[in-house]
Motif scaffolding. Structure first.
Motif, PDB file in Angstrom:
ATOM      1  N   LEU A 182      40.489 -55.119  -7.230  1.00  0.00           N
ATOM      2  CA  LEU A 182      39.997 -54.358  -8.375  1.00  0.00           C
ATOM      3  C   LEU A 182      38.540 -53.942  -8.186  1.00  0.00           C
ATOM      4  O   LEU A 182      38.109 -52.897  -8.681  1.00  0.00           O
ATOM      5  CB  LEU A 182      40.139 -55.178  -9.665  1.00  0.00           C
ATOM      6  CG  LEU A 182      41.557 -55.556 -10.091  1.00  0.00           C
ATOM      7  CD1 LEU A 182      41.517 -56.327 -11.406  1.00  0.00           C
ATOM      8  CD2 LEU A 182      42.435 -54.327 -10.216  1.00  0.00           C
ATOM      9  N   ALA A 183      37.770 -54.763  -7.469  1.00  0.00           N
ATOM     10  CA  ALA A 183      36.350 -54.458  -7.275  1.00  0.00           C
ATOM     11  C   ALA A 183      36.141 -53.176  -6.488  1.00  0.00           C
ATOM     12  O   ALA A 183      35.059 -52.580  -6.542  1.00  0.00           O
ATOM     13  CB  ALA A 183      35.658 -55.621  -6.562  1.00  0.00           C
ATOM     14  N   ALA A 188      33.686 -49.195 -10.489  1.00  0.00           N
ATOM     15  CA  ALA A 188      33.719 -50.599 -10.924  1.00  0.00           C
ATOM     16  C   ALA A 188      32.331 -51.215 -10.780  1.00  0.00           C
ATOM     17  O   ALA A 188      32.049 -51.947  -9.826  1.00  0.00           O
ATOM     18  CB  ALA A 188      34.745 -51.388 -10.127  1.00  0.00           C
ATOM     19  N   GLY A 191      32.653 -55.013 -10.568  1.00  0.00           N
ATOM     20  CA  GLY A 191      33.819 -55.434  -9.814  1.00  0.00           C
ATOM     21  C   GLY A 191      33.616 -56.811  -9.222  1.00  0.00           C
ATOM     22  O   GLY A 191      32.567 -57.112  -8.657  1.00  0.00           O
ATOM     23  N   SER A 203      37.917 -58.200 -12.153  1.00  0.00           N
ATOM     24  CA  SER A 203      37.333 -57.144 -12.987  1.00  0.00           C
ATOM     25  C   SER A 203      37.066 -55.880 -12.191  1.00  0.00           C
ATOM     26  O   SER A 203      36.627 -55.937 -11.040  1.00  0.00           O
ATOM     27  CB  SER A 203      36.017 -57.636 -13.610  1.00  0.00           C
ATOM     28  OG  SER A 203      35.342 -56.574 -14.279  1.00  0.00           O
ATOM     29  N   ALA A 204      37.336 -54.740 -12.826  1.00  0.00           N
ATOM     30  CA  ALA A 204      36.933 -53.433 -12.307  1.00  0.00           C
ATOM     31  C   ALA A 204      36.100 -52.711 -13.354  1.00  0.00           C
ATOM     32  O   ALA A 204      36.095 -51.485 -13.431  1.00  0.00           O
ATOM     33  CB  ALA A 204      38.157 -52.600 -11.945  1.00  0.00           C
ATOM     34  N   THR A 353      40.262 -55.129 -16.739  1.00  0.00           N
ATOM     35  CA  THR A 353      40.245 -56.500 -16.221  1.00  0.00           C
ATOM     36  C   THR A 353      41.653 -57.075 -16.257  1.00  0.00           C
ATOM     37  O   THR A 353      42.424 -56.796 -17.178  1.00  0.00           O
ATOM     38  CB  THR A 353      39.277 -57.356 -17.052  1.00  0.00           C
ATOM     39  OG1 THR A 353      37.951 -56.871 -16.858  1.00  0.00           O
ATOM     40  CG2 THR A 353      39.330 -58.815 -16.663  1.00  0.00           C
TER      41      THR A 353
END
Length: 402
Positions: A182-183, A188, A191, A203-204, A353
């Motif tokens: 996702l980063a 992001a 991220g 998390s992005a 997220t």
């Protein structure tokens, strides 16, 4: 509540620290010293617990303005995570429906020291499979919730409410490499990942909940979304509905910052700037203020949590509507995740997220509802926000809500 040193935490291998906003020059030389995990059922004040825990471990969380320098022989800093439910508790609001991922803590603080040598290279990811996603509500139920919010606005209960939906999917394999992907999504800003025994958050997020550098507080609320095309950008800039929704949240965030700022120092540095996240345009503003003397982490978290852009206005009334309309809790989403170190703090708002517990992947997406909102358009917007996250996790890139 769990308060453990590294030997008391699940025997995780020493790997490169990937928490959002962790110092890039230190990420491969950090080792966990101590952690605190807290859940709503533990009781107490999570903001006060976080401040006391960090201060006890050499980070000046009781006075964020106190001069402090990064030093290789002292703690580098700490990853800090606060769930949306914990944020609601800090605001004396309704925490919402129970989390669909109860293995996740509502507060996690992980303190890191500098290791003598770089962490070993991560092993190649093993086999990975993601099953079908199951939403916590249907398209029709989502649209009905939008209608319920519009009714609350019509009664004068609220001006705006952010509605969030949840979906879950089974998986096999190690979820950490997938969540780390996702980063790498475009835009992001926050991220990264954080994990503990039986859980991982990825998390992005592009949104700054609160940052503090050199005595200056900054928040960057995001409100307003369109497809990342030329026509979408023009439509976003021309939309009276999106601009009105955005301005309401800017005003709310100005008020939140004023609670912890030097008198008269709050300014809007940039208003309704259009920036890109994956295949979406989003409107973002930048609000800053001079940090009040002697401000501690606990008071700062109480002022800004839960984030106004993912709650609504007025904030407490919006939390009541959220609790009445959302069938699943927000879990890892719509909270805060980032880093606190000597002399600075940087927390992202956990939109875009996802999380994993022992059996399921979890993802959340939603949007702000005003009187002018169209239910079908709101359902489509939430699906558009969920799609890149699900695709990065390796599942079906179709919309999250059916």
């Amino acid at each position: 509540m769990r308060k453990n040193g590294p030997d008391g935490v699940e025997a995780l291998p020493l790997t490169r620290v990937d928490a959002p906003a962790a110092p890039h020059g230190c990420r491969d030389r950090l080792v966990e010293r101590e952690r605190l995990e807290w859940r709503l059922a533990d009781g107490g004040d999570p903001a006060a617990l976080a401040e006391a825990f960090l201060t006890a471990h050499g980070l000046t969380a009781d006075d964020l303005n106190r001069p402090a320098a990064h030093h290789p022989d002292r703690p580098c800093g700490a990853a800090l995570y606060v769930s949306a439910a914990a944020g609601a508790i800090l605001a004396a609001g309704h925490p919402g429906a129970p989390s669909p991922a109860p293995a996740l803590p509502d507060l996690a603080v992980v303190v890191y020291d500098h290791a003598a040598a770089p962490a070993p290279a991560a092993p190649a990811p093993g086999p990975w499979w993601v099953g079908p996603w199951t939403p916590s509500w249907s398209d029709r139920q989502h649209a009905d919730a939008v209608a319920a919010v519009r009714a609350a606005i019509g009664r004068g209960d609220v001006y705006q409410v952010n509605l969030v939906g949840h979906a879950a999917a089974p998986y096999t394999g190690d979820p950490r490499p997938a969540l780390a992907r996702l980063a790498r999504l475009p835009g992001a800003r926050y991220g990264g990942t954080l994990h503990g025994p039986g859980w991982t958050i990825g998390s992005a997020s592009p949104e700054t909940l609160i940052a503090l550098h050199a005595g200056r507080l900054v928040t960057r609320p995001i409100k307003g979304t369109r497809p990342a095309t030329g026509a979408g950008r023009r439509e976003l800039l021309a939309s009276a509905k999106e601009r009105a929704e955005h301005i309401m949240i800017v005003d709310l965030e100005r008020n939140d910052l004023a609670r912890v700022a030097a008198t008269g120092s709050v300014t809007v540095d940039e208003l309704f700037a259009v920036r890109r996240w994956c295949d979406l345009w989003q409107a973002e503003s930048t609000i800053s203020a001079t940090c009040a003397d002697g401000l501690g982490l606990a008071d700062l978290l109480r002022a800004v949590c839960p984030g106004g852009s993912v709650t609504g206005a007025p904030k407490l009334a919006a939390l009541d509507v959220v609790a009445a309309c959302e069938p699943a809790g927000r879990g890892a989403s719509m909270g805060a995740l980032g880093w606190i170190g000597p002399g600075h703090l940087d927390l992202g708002l956990t939109i875009r997220t996802a999380a994993a517990d022992g059996h399921l992947l979890h993802a959340w997406a939603g949007g702000g509802i005003t009187w002018d909102s169209d239910p079908d358009a709101e359902v489509a917007e939430a699906a558009a926000k969920a799609r890149p996250v699900r695709a990065a996790l390796g599942g079906d890139p179709a919309p999250a809500y059916r």
